[in-house]
Design a protein around this motif. Structure first.
Motif, short mmCIF file in Angstrom:
data_model
loop_
_atom_site.label_atom_id
_atom_site.label_comp_id
_atom_site.label_asym_id
_atom_site.label_seq_id
_atom_site.Cartn_x
_atom_site.Cartn_y
_atom_site.Cartn_z
N PHE A 86 0.86 -1.17 0.00
CA PHE A 86 0.00 0.00 0.00
C PHE A 86 0.90 1.23 0.00
O PHE A 86 1.61 1.46 0.97
N LYS A 87 0.88 1.95 -1.13
CA LYS A 87 1.78 3.10 -1.30
C LYS A 87 3.23 2.68 -1.10
O LYS A 87 4.04 3.42 -0.52
N GLY A 88 3.57 1.46 -1.54
CA GLY A 88 4.93 0.97 -1.40
C GLY A 88 5.26 0.40 -0.03
O GLY A 88 6.40 0.03 0.23
N ILE A 89 4.26 0.32 0.84
CA ILE A 89 4.47 -0.18 2.20
C ILE A 89 3.91 -1.60 2.30
O ILE A 89 2.70 -1.81 2.12
N PRO A 90 4.76 -2.60 2.57
CA PRO A 90 4.28 -3.99 2.66
C PRO A 90 3.57 -4.25 3.99
O PRO A 90 4.08 -3.90 5.05
N ILE A 91 2.40 -4.85 3.90
CA ILE A 91 1.61 -5.20 5.09
C ILE A 91 1.25 -6.68 5.01
O ILE A 91 0.75 -7.16 4.00
#
Length: 233
Positions: A207-212
């Motif tokens: 999400f927006k380059g943020i891995p979750i």
């Protein structure tokens, strides 16, 4: 940021009643790996794991929204939708038809503490890698050990919190991560050692380059904690 601890409210209530696929170019991957390596050399394992999990990008986020869900066997036990305005520190919780809002600061009114406890719990599952930087745990590393669920050879980091302060002081987390510094499994151990549980960290999405990690399961799959409606702005 003040030290906060993960209360694991979900597990208390239950007791009482891989990798992200992306189209990154080789140059992007090389740049990311270089950043992670530099972080490890400069600030140690806590910062390295946080950076690998998008910490630098999260700093620029203005709003975080997600739904925290817990299913035991075939029954959904919890479903909480959160909206967190990082600029104003205003946090809203929607459960069923009810929505409650509070401002997270160092002085939370007594009638809002129960909401804050839930937010700390749920956001710890969502963003635990950042707590290695935000909070102040004692860290102990161990290389190449057998993970508790898969049996895979991974690196282990024991994350132990002080017995003073927070909602559940003295809790410990053993996280198991690969050479890419992404968490694959963890074990929660309550203070005193009378409760513990291992779950996976899987179904990573960006999400927006943020891995979750959007899914966490027990070894037999009977317990599932997962995230839906995730949005980062």
């Amino acid at each position: 940021m003040k030290k906060i601890f993960f209360p694991l409210l979900v597990m208390l209530s239950i007791i009482s009643c891989k990798n992200t696929e992306s189209d990154k170019s080789d140059s992007e991957m090389t740049s990311a790996n270089t950043t992670v390596a530099a972080a490890e050399e400069k600030d140690g394992i806590a910062n390295t794991i946080a950076i690998a999990n998008g910490f630098d990008k999260f700093k620029d986020a203005t709003e975080v929204e997600f739904t925290f869900n817990v299913k035991v066997n075939d029954t959904v036990r919890s479903s909480r939708h959160w909206k967190w305005n990082k600029k104003t520190s205003e946090i809203s919780l929607t459960e069923g038809d009810s929505t409650k809002t509070y401002t997270k600061n160092d002085s939370i009114p007594k009638n809002k503490v129960s909401i804050d406890q839930k937010f700390i719990n749920d956001s710890y599952w969502l963003l635990f890698p950042y707590q290695l930087v935000w909070s102040d745990p004692k860290l102990t590393e161990e290389k190449e050990v057998a993970a508790p669920i898969s049996g895979d050879t991974l690196n282990k980091l024991e994350v132990a919190y002080s017995t003073d302060g927070g909602y559940t002081p003295g809790d410990t987390y053993d996280i198991y991560y690969g050479n890419d510094y992404m968490i694959e499994e963890w074990v929660y151990k309550a203070a005193g050692g009378d409760r513990q549980m291992a779950t996976t960290w899987e179904d990573y999405k960006e999400f927006k380059g943020i891995p979750i990690a959007t899914m966490h399961k027990s070894g037999d799959g009977s317990f599932q904690l997962y995230f839906t409606d995730v949005s980062i702005k």
